[in-house]
Design a protein around this motif. Structure first.
Motif, PDB file in Angstrom:
ATOM      1  N   ASP A 132       0.828  35.394  24.491  1.00  0.00           N
ATOM      2  CA  ASP A 132      -0.521  35.448  24.239  1.00  0.00           C
ATOM      3  C   ASP A 132      -1.187  35.285  25.944  1.00  0.00           C
ATOM      4  O   ASP A 132      -0.646  35.468  27.080  1.00  0.00           O
ATOM      5  CB  ASP A 132      -0.891  34.240  23.371  1.00  0.00           C
ATOM      6  N   GLU A 133      -2.554  35.246  25.974  1.00  0.00           N
ATOM      7  CA  GLU A 133      -3.220  35.113  27.186  1.00  0.00           C
ATOM      8  C   GLU A 133      -2.848  34.098  28.045  1.00  0.00           C
ATOM      9  O   GLU A 133      -2.928  34.228  29.216  1.00  0.00           O
ATOM     10  CB  GLU A 133      -4.736  35.480  26.763  1.00  0.00           C
ATOM     11  N   GLN A 134      -2.550  32.844  27.410  1.00  0.00           N
ATOM     12  CA  GLN A 134      -2.266  31.729  28.373  1.00  0.00           C
ATOM     13  C   GLN A 134      -0.849  31.788  28.954  1.00  0.00           C
ATOM     14  O   GLN A 134      -0.482  31.237  29.691  1.00  0.00           O
ATOM     15  CB  GLN A 134      -2.526  30.559  27.558  1.00  0.00           C
ATOM     16  N   GLY A 135      -0.266  32.710  28.453  1.00  0.00           N
ATOM     17  CA  GLY A 135       1.402  32.875  28.783  1.00  0.00           C
ATOM     18  C   GLY A 135       2.237  32.072  27.856  1.00  0.00           C
ATOM     19  O   GLY A 135       3.593  31.806  28.301  1.00  0.00           O
ATOM     20  N   ARG A 136       2.058  31.774  26.506  1.00  0.00           N
ATOM     21  CA  ARG A 136       2.762  31.227  25.496  1.00  0.00           C
ATOM     22  C   ARG A 136       3.358  32.451  24.620  1.00  0.00           C
ATOM     23  O   ARG A 136       2.840  33.334  24.410  1.00  0.00           O
ATOM     24  CB  ARG A 136       2.011  30.183  24.769  1.00  0.00           C
TER      25      ARG A 136
END
Ligand SMILES: [Zn+2]
Length: 455
Positions: A24-28
């Motif tokens: 996802d955009e956060q890096g998860r």
């Protein structure tokens, strides 16, 4: 949404093939799917492993690696941890915040290239050489947070509480003036770190009472009360003299004293815990805390051998750290732990149960223990965790022709950091073909800092 594809990956329930990771955009990690149709986007030949945290670091010590390898003369001919500490204290005489930034950035590049994706930074040099605080109280900690941000390494910063120069409330002196805070100023420092960390999504702020010799029972209780559920790290029982001094002061051994006076739970990480009696080893295992082992440093300093066999048999949790940074290599760290047990016991494969691959077990423990000790949601390739992934090169001479658990056996017992091909932290591709993307520029700043310090 970004995606990564691997031919092989180690997932929480074992090895899987043709694995697609959606980030996802956060890096998860949002989805982890297996047996996906082969795709032109697959990173062929890469063996994807979860990232491992290096749970114990004193970044500035990277600058003095190798400088303690002289035999002293006169009284110093009996070299020990304590004579090494004198060398380390001397290396602090001129150290500036800018140099700390340059040294830490170099160290963090090396950690990432070695397959570490997070660090527990046990940060105790807070003030100017004469003990006066910098204009910004948390200046040194801010430099370390910036070094982690610049290199992409996830960081659990552990500001250290250091108030005494020995048991029974002895005063700090000399180099220790740079470490000193009373509990009130320490709380200000921790709060300054917490507010600064708001700009750094992969920075967690814990706390670290330095050791029983650097606190009093009252100040330790006060500082532990400031943790608020964050990780608590502490050096303990690293040296025989420290154990003897603790017994003379309190009548109890260090780990025994700590277990008697504090609720030691999974938020705690006890660094070294080398010198324990079996009852202490079993009680520490039962607490759910992590033993923060630093096998290369413990060998380098002549600390002693951790009782890994008793501890593992009691299902104790552990992770590894490179501590003094005389070497940065995850494979060598875990191999050194196992070899210390073999040399003591005159036997092999000491830390695993029957029928189990040693490399796999050591790796699984270090990934889980490192994640717990740093409070980072990492160490697993699973939906919800950060996308922290290390890819080994299956064509490397120590890995080719092998598969699954034998990749880990090969890497940990026959290989080194040269097996690490690519590394992602929060989905960011930081190391490609064994090189961190900022390696050259950071190495130049590090060389300039070394020249200024020692040239
Ligand atoms: Zn340490």
């Amino acid at each position: 949404m970004k995606q990564l594809f691997f031919s092989n990956a180690l997932l929480p329930d074992g090895w899987a093939q043709n694995v697609a990771l959606s980030i996802d955009e956060q890096g998860r990690l949002e989805h982890v799917e297996t047996d996906m149709p082969a795709s032109g986007r697959t990173i062929d030949g890469a063996i994807a492993l979860p990232g491992t945290a290096n749970l114990h670091s004193h970044a500035f010590q990277r600058a003095m690696a190798g400088l303690g390898e002289w035999r002293g003369t006169g009284a110093g001919a009996d070299d020990s941890f304590w004579t090494w500490r004198d060398v380390m204290y001397r290396s602090l005489e001129k150290l500036t915040p800018e140099q700390v930034h340059a040294i830490a950035a170099q160290l963090y590049v090396e950690m990432l290239e070695a397959g570490f994706t997070a660090v527990g930074e046990f940060q105790y040099v807070h003030h100017q050489p004469d003990g006066r605080p910098y204009d910004r109280l948390a200046e040194m900690s801010v430099q370390l947070m910036q070094a982690a941000e610049d290199t992409g390494l996830a960081q659990t910063l552990l500001p250290v509480f250091y108030a005494n120069g020995g048991f029974a409330g002895q005063s700090v002196q000399g180099a220790q003036l740079r470490f000193y805070n009373d509990p009130v100023r320490f709380a200000e420092l921790v709060n300054a770190c917490r507010s600064h960390s708001k700009d750094h999504p992969r920075t967690i702020i814990g706390i670290a009472p330095h050791s029983l010799r650097a606190v009093t029972p009252e100040s330790l209780a006060e500082v532990v009360g400031q943790a608020g559920g964050a990780p608590i790290h502490m050096h303990i029982a690293e040296q025989v003299r420290e154990v003897e001094d603790c017994v003379s002061w309190s009548g109890a051994r260090p780990v025994e004293w700590l277990l008697d006076h504090h609720e030691i739970d999974p938020a705690w990480c006890l660094i070294h815990a080398t010198h324990m009696q079996q009852s202490e080893t079993k009680a520490l295992a039962a607490s759910g805390a992590v033993a923060g082992l630093c096998p290369i440093t413990e060998a380098n300093l002549g600390d002693g051998i951790f009782d890994g066999v008793t501890y593992s048999n009691a299902a104790g949790r552990f992770g590894v750290g490179s501590d003094s940074h005389v070497r940065i290599d995850l494979a060598e760290e875990l191999r050194s732990l196992e070899y210390s047990q073999r040399l003591r016991d005159l036997g092999r494969n000491r830390l695993v149960s029957a029928g189990t691959a040693n490399g796999r077990a050591l790796f699984d423990n270090a990934a889980a223990g490192g994640a717990q000790a740093t409070g980072q949601e990492t160490g697993r390739i699973a939906a919800g965790s950060w996308c922290d992934v290390v890819a080994l090169d299956s064509s490397h001479p120590v890995l080719c022709g092998k598969s699954r658990d034998n990749w880990l056996n090969g890497w940990l017992f026959s290989g080194d950091r040269s097996c690490v091909l690519d590394v992602w932290v929060s989905g960011k591709h930081l190391v490609q073909a064994g090189r961190h993307m900022k390696r050259d520029a950071i190495a130049r700043s590090f060389a300039a800092a070394m020249e200024a310090l020692f040239g």
